[in-house]
Every structure is written in structure tokens, then in C-alpha cells.
Design a protein around this motif. Structure first.
Motif, PDB file in Angstrom:
ATOM      1  N   ARG A   1       0.839  -1.239  -0.010  1.00 24.61           N
ATOM      2  CA  ARG A   1      -0.001  -0.079   0.019  1.00 24.61           C
ATOM      3  C   ARG A   1       0.819   1.340  -0.075  1.00 24.61           C
ATOM      4  O   ARG A   1       1.781   1.438   0.952  1.00 24.61           O
TER       5      ARG A   1
ATOM      6  N   SER B   1      -0.848   7.712   0.638  1.00 25.00           N
ATOM      7  CA  SER B   1      -1.622   8.800  -0.072  1.00 25.00           C
ATOM      8  C   SER B   1      -0.949   9.870  -0.942  1.00 25.00           C
ATOM      9  O   SER B   1       0.015  10.344  -0.337  1.00 25.00           O
TER      10      SER B   1
ATOM     11  N   PRO C   1     -13.285   8.622   4.269  1.00 24.59           N
ATOM     12  CA  PRO C   1     -12.042   8.946   4.583  1.00 24.59           C
ATOM     13  C   PRO C   1     -11.576  10.427   4.695  1.00 24.59           C
ATOM     14  O   PRO C   1     -12.528  11.114   4.195  1.00 24.59           O
TER      15      PRO C   1
ATOM     16  N   LEU D   1     -10.674  13.046   2.549  1.00 23.51           N
ATOM     17  CA  LEU D   1     -10.546  13.370   1.318  1.00 23.51           C
ATOM     18  C   LEU D   1      -9.700  14.823   1.223  1.00 23.51           C
ATOM     19  O   LEU D   1      -9.517  15.276  -0.070  1.00 23.51           O
TER      20      LEU D   1
ATOM     21  N   TYR E   1     -11.287   8.112  -8.767  1.00 24.08           N
ATOM     22  CA  TYR E   1     -10.599   8.718  -7.784  1.00 24.08           C
ATOM     23  C   TYR E   1     -11.740   9.901  -7.004  1.00 24.08           C
ATOM     24  O   TYR E   1     -12.391  10.698  -7.611  1.00 24.08           O
TER      25      TYR E   1
ATOM     26  N   GLN F   1      -7.328   8.699  -2.646  1.00 22.40           N
ATOM     27  CA  GLN F   1      -8.232   7.698  -2.358  1.00 22.40           C
ATOM     28  C   GLN F   1      -9.215   7.421  -3.668  1.00 22.40           C
ATOM     29  O   GLN F   1      -9.344   8.305  -4.489  1.00 22.40           O
TER      30      GLN F   1
ATOM     31  N   TYR G   1     -13.648   2.230  -0.138  1.00 22.10           N
ATOM     32  CA  TYR G   1     -12.508   3.188  -0.515  1.00 22.10           C
ATOM     33  C   TYR G   1     -11.149   2.549  -0.455  1.00 22.10           C
ATOM     34  O   TYR G   1     -11.053   1.421   0.503  1.00 22.10           O
ATOM     35  N   ASP G   2     -10.277   2.866  -1.076  1.00 19.01           N
ATOM     36  CA  ASP G   2      -8.937   2.261  -1.080  1.00 19.01           C
ATOM     37  C   ASP G   2      -7.792   3.304  -1.451  1.00 19.01           C
ATOM     38  O   ASP G   2      -8.218   4.174  -2.262  1.00 19.01           O
ATOM     39  N   PRO G   3      -6.351   3.134  -1.102  1.00 17.35           N
ATOM     40  CA  PRO G   3      -5.512   4.021  -1.607  1.00 17.35           C
ATOM     41  C   PRO G   3      -5.463   3.752  -2.987  1.00 17.35           C
ATOM     42  O   PRO G   3      -5.319   2.744  -3.527  1.00 17.35           O
TER      43      PRO G   3
END
Length: 339
Positions: A6, A9, A216, A218, A307, A312, A325-327
Motif C-alpha cells: 500500500r 496517499s 476517509p 479526502l 478517484y 483515495q 475506499y482504498d488508496p
């Protein structure tokens, strides 16, 4: 599918229900570091499961292409058949008109040889001969030439339709082949997962569901326009919905299906596959990504997400994991497309 670290961000649907991309997320391997050290003997099994998932993704993309082609061909064949029917009606009307003329000439004591065309097995050959006869009138010649042209066009359209039907059948076979490949890969992955000890399976399941469905941070990022804002809002509304192979909502999605559904709410029609979506707009650097941009992954664009800001994405990962959500750096080869 290989394990992917991962990254931090950055600023940056046989069955129509199975008509689209599986897009199994490789993020299942991203959190494998959380698996206890005692799981080491089973690392090879988990790696094989990941590999099977990635191969299933690629087979699914081939499935989607063949399925899209089949849909297009079905429409083309239908249009051709309608055109053939209209042309046949036109020819029948022309024959009827010339037949009436032949009947009138017969009753008056003779039949123009040119009108024998109506009863000829080879109208083209007869017309070539009849054209040399001085008994054919200019009007009759025009009528016959029109009929000849119409018959030639009909024959060509029938040949083209036959070719389209043959290609449609070929595409349908390809769809079935790729579907069997996907199902085989997924069945083998499930078998391997079930072979793990219960603790190992539980650890893998936790790792594969490591994404977040809560909002998350943002970073205050805002969509650049109303269209992107509508698409982002739709994608957020789908959070928590299950991954369903071939689905485009509203109760379930696959990865590209989620993008199609989200942008449909913005009045935009996207291609059905993640590969098509990669080229559905202007390419921009990942560092310049804005909310609403599409992010496709790997060189073959076999996965796609949206995006939403502060590094995220929202996406439909794979079977068993809901929209979340994910990176943005969860997988390699990220390419950003602004619709």
C-alpha cells in the motif's frame, strides 16, 4: 496477482448478468503482512490464490470484449434483416408493376420479350440479352434496370448479413469460452482457500476485506465540475454494495459496472469494459488527479476505480468485498482518465 505494498496517499454483467468485468482486486495481498508468522508454510497457497484471481481478471476482460462484440453484432444483424425485408418488399412491388404491364401487353396481342425477365431464373443474363432488342421501350428498360439493381443490392445485403451472423456465432463461442475460463480460475482459487487451516483462512479473509467503507479524509478535494460531482456522489451512494460479476447496479456492481452506473447518473455513457474506460477521456498525470477521474490499473487496464481525492479511490474490488475506499496506489500501473 502479486502482493502489492500500500502506497502512501498522494494528491494525486448464456447470461446477460455476466456481461462484464470481474476485476478481482489484488489488494487482497496488500495486507498480508498482518498474517501471523505461523502462516509462513501457507504463503505459496495464498500467492497461488492471488495469481488465479489475476488470471481470472484477464479472462474476464476478454469475456467482456467478446460480449460487447456480440451485442454490437446482434444490433447489426437486426438492422440488416430489417433492410433486407424492406428491399424484398420493394422488389415484390416492382415485379407486380412489371407483371401488370406484361398482362396488358399479352391481352393486346403480344408480350414484350423484355418482360420475360419476370419469369427468368437469371434476370441479369436475360437483361443483357433483352437490352439488345429494339422492341424494349425506354420506360420498360428503366423499370427493368431498377429491378436488376434492387436484386443485386438484395443479394449483397444477404451475403453481408450471413457474414455478420457467422461472426456473431464466433463471438458467442468466445464469450462461452472466456466465461468457462473465469469460472475455472475462481473455483480453483476457492478450493485453495478452503484448503487453508481455519485460522489462516480467517486471516486471509480479514486481509482481503481491509478496505474502508466509511468516509476517509479526502483533504477538502472537490470535483472540478457538476458532471464529475454527480458521478462521485453516485459512487459514494454505492458504498457497501456487494461485488456482483457482470452487474451495473443498483444492488451490486463489478468494477467497470460501478463506473458505468456512476457516470450514467451524470448523463455520461461510458464503455462497458475497464479497458474501454481507460480511453474514454483525456489522460492526465496521477499527480493531477481530481475527484471523478477514472483510475485504471496494470498495463492491460483490467481494474478500474474512481478517484475521490487525497489519494483515495472508490471501487468494487472482487467477490466477497463490497464497494469501498482504498488508496489509489493499491495496485501497479495506475493511469488516470478525465471523462
Amino acid at each position: 496477482m502479486r502482493s502489492h505494498r500500500r502506497l502512501a496517499s498522494t494528491s494525486s454483467g448464456f447470461d446477460r448478468g455476466a456481461s462484464a468485468a470481474l476485476c478481482v482486486l489484488t489488494a487482497t495481498a496488500a495486507a498480508l503482512g498482518a498474517v501471523p508468522a505461523t502462516a509462513a508454510p501457507h504463503d505459496d497457497t495464498r500467492a497461488e490464490v492471488d495469481r488465479l484471481y489475476e488470471e481470472a481478471e484477464k479472462a474476464t476482460e476478454a469475456y467482456n470484449k467478446a460480449d460487447e462484440r456480440a451485442d454490437s453484432l446482434k444490433k447489426q444483424v437486426g438492422t440488416a434483416q430489417d433492410r433486407i425485408a424492406r428491399q424484398q418488399d420493394r422488389i415484390n412491388a416492382m415485379r407486380e408493376t412489371l407483371g401488370s404491364l406484361a398482362g396488358a401487353q399479352y391481352r393486346s396481342g403480344g408480350l414484350d420479350p423484355s418482360l420475360a425477365l419476370l419469369f427468368s431464373d437469371d434476370p441479369d443474363d436475360y437483361l443483357d440479352k433483352a437490352a439488345a432488342l429494339d422492341r424494349i421501350t425506354a420506360h420498360q428498360a428503366g423499370e427493368l434496370k431498377d429491378l436488376q439493381t434492387a436484386m443485386r443490392e438484395l443479394a449483397q445485403e444477404r451475403a453481408e448479413a450471413a457474414g455478420q451472423l457467422a461472426e456473431l456465432e464466433k463471438s458467442r463461442k468466445a464469450v462461452a469460452h472466456h466465461k468457462r475460463t473465469v469460472e475455472k480460475k475462481l473455483a480453483e482459487a476457492r478450493r485453495l482457500l478452503n484448503s487453508l487451516p481455519s485460522e489462516e483462512r480467517a486471516a486471509y479473509d480479514r486481509a482481503s476485506r481491509s478496505g474502508r467503507d466509511e468516509m476517509p479524509d479526502l483533504g477538502g478535494a472537490l470535483p472540478p465540475n457538476a458532471r464529475a460531482a454527480a458521478a462521485v456522489a453516485a459512487a459514494r451512494a454505492a458504498l457497501g454494495k456487494p461485488y456482483v460479476w457482470g452487474a451495473t447496479g443498483p444492488s451490486g456492481f463489478d468494477c467497470s459496472g460501478l463506473m458505468v452506473w456512476s457516470y450514467r447518473h451524470a448523463g455520461v455513457s461510458l464503455p462497458r469494459t475497464s479497458q474501454g474506460q481507460r480511453y474514454a477521456g483525456r489522460q492526465v498525470p496521477l499527480s493531477q488527479a481530481q475527484p471523478g477521474d477514472l483510475v485504471t490499473y496494470r498495463g492491460d487496464a483490467s481494474h478500474v476505480g474512481m478517484y475521490v481525492g487525497n489519494g483515495q479511490v472508490i471501487h468494487a474490488p472482487y467477490p466477497g468485498a463490497p464497494v469501498r475506499y482504498d488508496p489509489v496506489g493499491m495496485m501497479p500501473g495506475a493511469t488516470v482518465t478525465r471523462v
